[in-house]
Design an enzyme around this catalytic site. Structure first.
Site, mmCIF file in Angstrom:
data_model
loop_
_atom_site.group_PDB
_atom_site.id
_atom_site.type_symbol
_atom_site.label_atom_id
_atom_site.label_comp_id
_atom_site.label_asym_id
_atom_site.label_seq_id
_atom_site.Cartn_x
_atom_site.Cartn_y
_atom_site.Cartn_z
ATOM 1 C CG HIS A 14 -69.636 -5.374 -54.612
ATOM 2 N ND1 HIS A 14 -70.243 -4.790 -53.522
ATOM 3 C CD2 HIS A 14 -69.348 -6.650 -54.225
ATOM 4 C CE1 HIS A 14 -70.324 -5.668 -52.535
ATOM 5 N NE2 HIS A 14 -69.798 -6.818 -52.945
ATOM 6 C CG HIS A 16 -66.877 -11.160 -53.674
ATOM 7 N ND1 HIS A 16 -66.104 -10.840 -52.586
ATOM 8 C CD2 HIS A 16 -68.004 -10.394 -53.577
ATOM 9 C CE1 HIS A 16 -66.732 -9.936 -51.850
ATOM 10 N NE2 HIS A 16 -67.891 -9.643 -52.431
ATOM 11 C CD GLU A 197 -73.662 -8.297 -47.665
ATOM 12 O OE1 GLU A 197 -72.546 -8.383 -47.115
ATOM 13 O OE2 GLU A 197 -74.045 -9.096 -48.554
HETATM 14 N N1 ADE Z 1 -67.894 -12.492 -49.808
HETATM 15 C C1 ADE Z 1 -68.437 -12.811 -50.988
HETATM 16 N N2 ADE Z 1 -69.619 -12.198 -51.123
HETATM 17 C C2 ADE Z 1 -69.826 -11.452 -50.007
HETATM 18 C C3 ADE Z 1 -70.850 -10.605 -49.548
HETATM 19 N N3 ADE Z 1 -71.941 -10.345 -50.271
HETATM 20 N N4 ADE Z 1 -70.715 -10.033 -48.338
HETATM 21 C C4 ADE Z 1 -69.637 -10.268 -47.609
HETATM 22 N N5 ADE Z 1 -68.651 -11.072 -47.983
HETATM 23 C C5 ADE Z 1 -68.730 -11.656 -49.177
HETATM 24 ZN ZN ZN Z 2 -69.514 -8.548 -51.831
#
Ligand code: ADE
Ligand code: ZN
Length: 346
Positions: A14, A16, A197
């Site tokens: 996970h 980005h 989240e």
């Molecule tokens: N894009 C980058 N980080 C994120 C996160 N923690 N939650 C949702 N979208 C994201």
């Molecule tokens: Zn994320």
């Protein structure tokens, strides 16, 4: 034990790539592209990383990536991540990218994926890290925009392992993207989604039942629903948990309040990841160490987290077995070192 957290071989699931954009690199790429950054200095930019919630982070995250324009920029961004990951014993990475955040600025999909793909190949040669790309759709954009993005990605079929769903969660439930995810699966791609989240457990159910995800990204709010918790345990569905992110975005008020240890005690297949390390104060081993300290994770729990990261990955069974045996070797080596320590002190 802190040392074990650092030295254990890991997969990062996970991450980005745009969230690995360190302020120093933002400024140097901005200069190369003759773009003005709306902050006086690297320090001023970093000082702005005080977030109230997911949206306040996303505003800066999308602003930062605005300086990425060329294939070389995407290559440099990804290679800088691989270098950090290598230093933290990441052997395998499954990396999110946000094509719509770039195509909306007039950067073609091809520029993004070519730059990232070159870094993927180079990191295998230079660091021995294997990696896969996961194309995320921005859930606060329309389903039509996601479908158009999917169409432009089809020709890159085997460079992408899965599609995902990220950006502002609340008000953008997984079911909005049912058709897009159906099409992605018909094309042979796996699916993952951020869910639970900030959003409620119902979003996790939708990700599982409607988007048919192979992993849930974050998923920390799942524990509010006893049936969902049971289901995650029974199915051994992996959650890609990001402890430092959850604290920086105020999902939990303090790391000591995080439910990661509870997940492990319940038998949920939880993993530790860094999400957007340039913004949240640490890469994957930093997350391991911080979680270990705050939650007093045992040695067995740390080992379990490292093994879970490979179990939950999209590696082939043969690759997974190879990496798991490397975890076993690291653990044996660690026990050996500790025995020597103990006896020398006697
Ligand atoms: N894009 C980058 N980080 C994120 C996160 N923690 N939650 C949702 N979208 C994201
Ligand atoms: Zn994320």
């Amino acid at each position: 034990m802190e040392k074990l957290a650092g030295t254990l071989p890991k997969a990062e699931l996970h991450l980005h790539i745009e969230g690995t954009f360190e302020p120093e690199l933002i400024f140097s790429i901005a200069e190369r592209n003759k773009i003005k950054v709306p902050f006086a200095s690297v320090e001023a930019l970093r000082a702005a990383y005080e977030f109230q919630d997911l949206q306040s982070f996303l505003d800066l995250y999308y602003a930062g990536m605005n300086v990425l324009r060329t294939e070389e920029d995407f290559y440099d961004l990804a290679l800088a991540y691989f270098e950090k990951a290598h230093a933290q014993n990441v052997l395998h990475a499954e990396i999110f990218f946000d094509p719509q955040a770039h195509t909306a600025r007039g950067i073609s999909f091809d520029v993004v994926i070519e730059g990232l793909s070159k870094a993927v190949s180079e990191s295998k040669k230079k660091f021995g890290i294997t990696s896969k790309l996961i194309m995320c759709f921005l859930r606060d954009q329309s389903a039509e925009s996601a479908m158009e993005t999917l169409e432009s990605a089809l020709k890159y079929g085997d460079r992408i392992v899965a599609v995902g769903l990220d950006s502002a969660e609340v008000g953008n439930p997984p079911q909005k993207f049912k058709d897009v995810f159906d099409r992605a699966r018909a094309n042979g791609w796996l699916t993952v989604a951020h869910a639970g989240e900030e959003g409620p457990p119902e979003y996790v159910w939708e990700a599982l039942k409607i988007l048919k995800v192979s992993r849930v990204d974050h998923g920390v709010r799942s524990l509010e629903d006893a049936d969902l918790t049971r289901h995650l345990i029974e199915e051994q569905m992996a959650l890609t948990v990001c402890p430092l992110s959850n604290v920086r975005l105020k999902v939990f008020s303090h790391l000591k309040q995080h439910n990661l240890k509870k997940m492990l005690e319940l038998g949920i297949r939880a993993t530790i990841n860094s999400d957007d390390p340039a913004y949240f104060g640490g890469y994957v081993s930093d997350n391991f160490r911080a979680a270990q300290n705050a939650l007093e994770l045992s040695q067995e729990e740390l080992e379990n987290l490292a093994r879970n990261s490979f179990h939950a990955s999209f590696l082939t069974d043969a690759e997974r077995a190879k990496y798991l045996s490397m975890v076993d070797d690291a653990v044996k080596h660690w026990h050996g070192l500790n025995r020597q320590d103990c006896c020398q002190h006697d």
